[in-house]
Design an enzyme around this catalytic site. Sequence first.
Site, PDB file in Angstrom:
ATOM      1  N   VAL A 154      66.878  86.359  34.367  1.00 14.25           N
ATOM      2  CA  VAL A 154      65.798  86.964  33.582  1.00 14.25           C
ATOM      3  C   VAL A 154      64.554  86.109  33.780  1.00 14.25           C
ATOM      4  O   VAL A 154      64.600  84.896  33.558  1.00 14.25           O
ATOM      5  CB  VAL A 154      66.170  87.017  32.084  1.00 14.25           C
ATOM      6  CG1 VAL A 154      65.028  87.639  31.271  1.00 14.25           C
ATOM      7  CG2 VAL A 154      67.471  87.788  31.880  1.00 14.25           C
ATOM      8  N   ILE A 182      67.549  81.565  33.866  1.00 14.65           N
ATOM      9  CA  ILE A 182      66.112  81.819  33.705  1.00 14.65           C
ATOM     10  C   ILE A 182      65.386  81.694  35.041  1.00 14.65           C
ATOM     11  O   ILE A 182      65.499  80.671  35.728  1.00 14.65           O
ATOM     12  CB  ILE A 182      65.498  80.843  32.688  1.00 14.65           C
ATOM     13  CG1 ILE A 182      66.193  81.012  31.326  1.00 14.65           C
ATOM     14  CG2 ILE A 182      63.993  81.075  32.558  1.00 14.65           C
ATOM     15  CD1 ILE A 182      66.144  82.415  30.729  1.00 14.65           C
ATOM     16  N   LYS A 183      64.623  82.713  35.378  1.00 16.01           N
ATOM     17  CA  LYS A 183      63.815  82.686  36.603  1.00 16.01           C
ATOM     18  C   LYS A 183      62.435  82.106  36.299  1.00 16.01           C
ATOM     19  O   LYS A 183      61.730  82.588  35.407  1.00 16.01           O
ATOM     20  CB  LYS A 183      63.609  84.113  37.138  1.00 16.01           C
ATOM     21  CG  LYS A 183      64.574  84.545  38.201  1.00 16.01           C
ATOM     22  CD  LYS A 183      64.083  85.865  38.760  1.00 16.01           C
ATOM     23  CE  LYS A 183      64.952  86.372  39.870  1.00 16.01           C
ATOM     24  NZ  LYS A 183      64.428  87.651  40.392  1.00 16.01           N
ATOM     25  N   ILE A 184      62.094  81.048  37.061  1.00 20.49           N
ATOM     26  CA  ILE A 184      60.759  80.437  36.956  1.00 20.49           C
ATOM     27  C   ILE A 184      60.159  80.408  38.364  1.00 20.49           C
ATOM     28  O   ILE A 184      60.798  79.866  39.276  1.00 20.49           O
ATOM     29  CB  ILE A 184      60.831  78.975  36.445  1.00 20.49           C
ATOM     30  CG1 ILE A 184      61.627  78.860  35.128  1.00 20.49           C
ATOM     31  CG2 ILE A 184      59.422  78.395  36.308  1.00 20.49           C
ATOM     32  CD1 ILE A 184      60.872  79.050  33.858  1.00 20.49           C
TER      33      ILE A 184
END
Length: 228
Positions: free
Chosen positions: A62, A88-90
């Site tokens: 996400v 978590i996508k950064i």
Amino acid sequence: MAIFLDSGDLKQVRRFMKMGVIRGVTTNPTILCKDGCRGGMKGLKKLETEIASLIKPFPLSVEVTSNDKKEMLDQAIEFSGWAENIVIKIPVHGPEGESVNMEVIHQLESRHDVRVNVTALMSAQQGLLAALAGASYVSIFGGRVNDMGHDCAEEIGKLRDLLDVFELKAKIIVGSTREISNVVEWLDAGAHFVTVVPRLLEGMLVHPYTKETVRMFLADARKLKIKR
Ligand code: E4P
């Protein structure tokens, strides 16, 4: 290892989970807009928690929706709390090359026990830095690398060698699929996963010659007059 589904479409996630051919799902704001995610944060949480529940224990990526340091950290901690299998996508840096993203990546992995998928990578160099920062996944945009006239398979191979030599935990995801052949080519080049849009995953399965062959089998099977 092998294939993630690159989609925010619940029907497609259900479909390919039932086939047993996917080992996770990746989403991003562009995919979510296209796949009809509405209702702001409430709508995002509803959709992503439904997908996470459908695919657990497989990972769901996400992506944060801001490049502000505090908002990225806050969102990452909030989103990862929605389900145990949420990663978590950064993005590796901001829209103007801001390096604050790397601090966020390192902080989330080292102090908050949040698993990070560093995204929008276009080179082995970027992937190495993201892996050194502690990323759990590093996502190379294969189609975009090739669109620029570079060889994505070469970047994947170089990055995989570096991760193996330096014994870094990061797993390579290659996204931005454009052709059916990308999947096997990029896995063969050293990717741990290729995240594939539904249209191409369908294309990997259905072959015109197989359709013709099965029609032939069934036509001849009818001649055998096998009755129940
Ligand atoms: C991975 O999930 C990426 O966000 C996605 O594959 C990017 O694809 P695109 O380059 O077609 O936008």
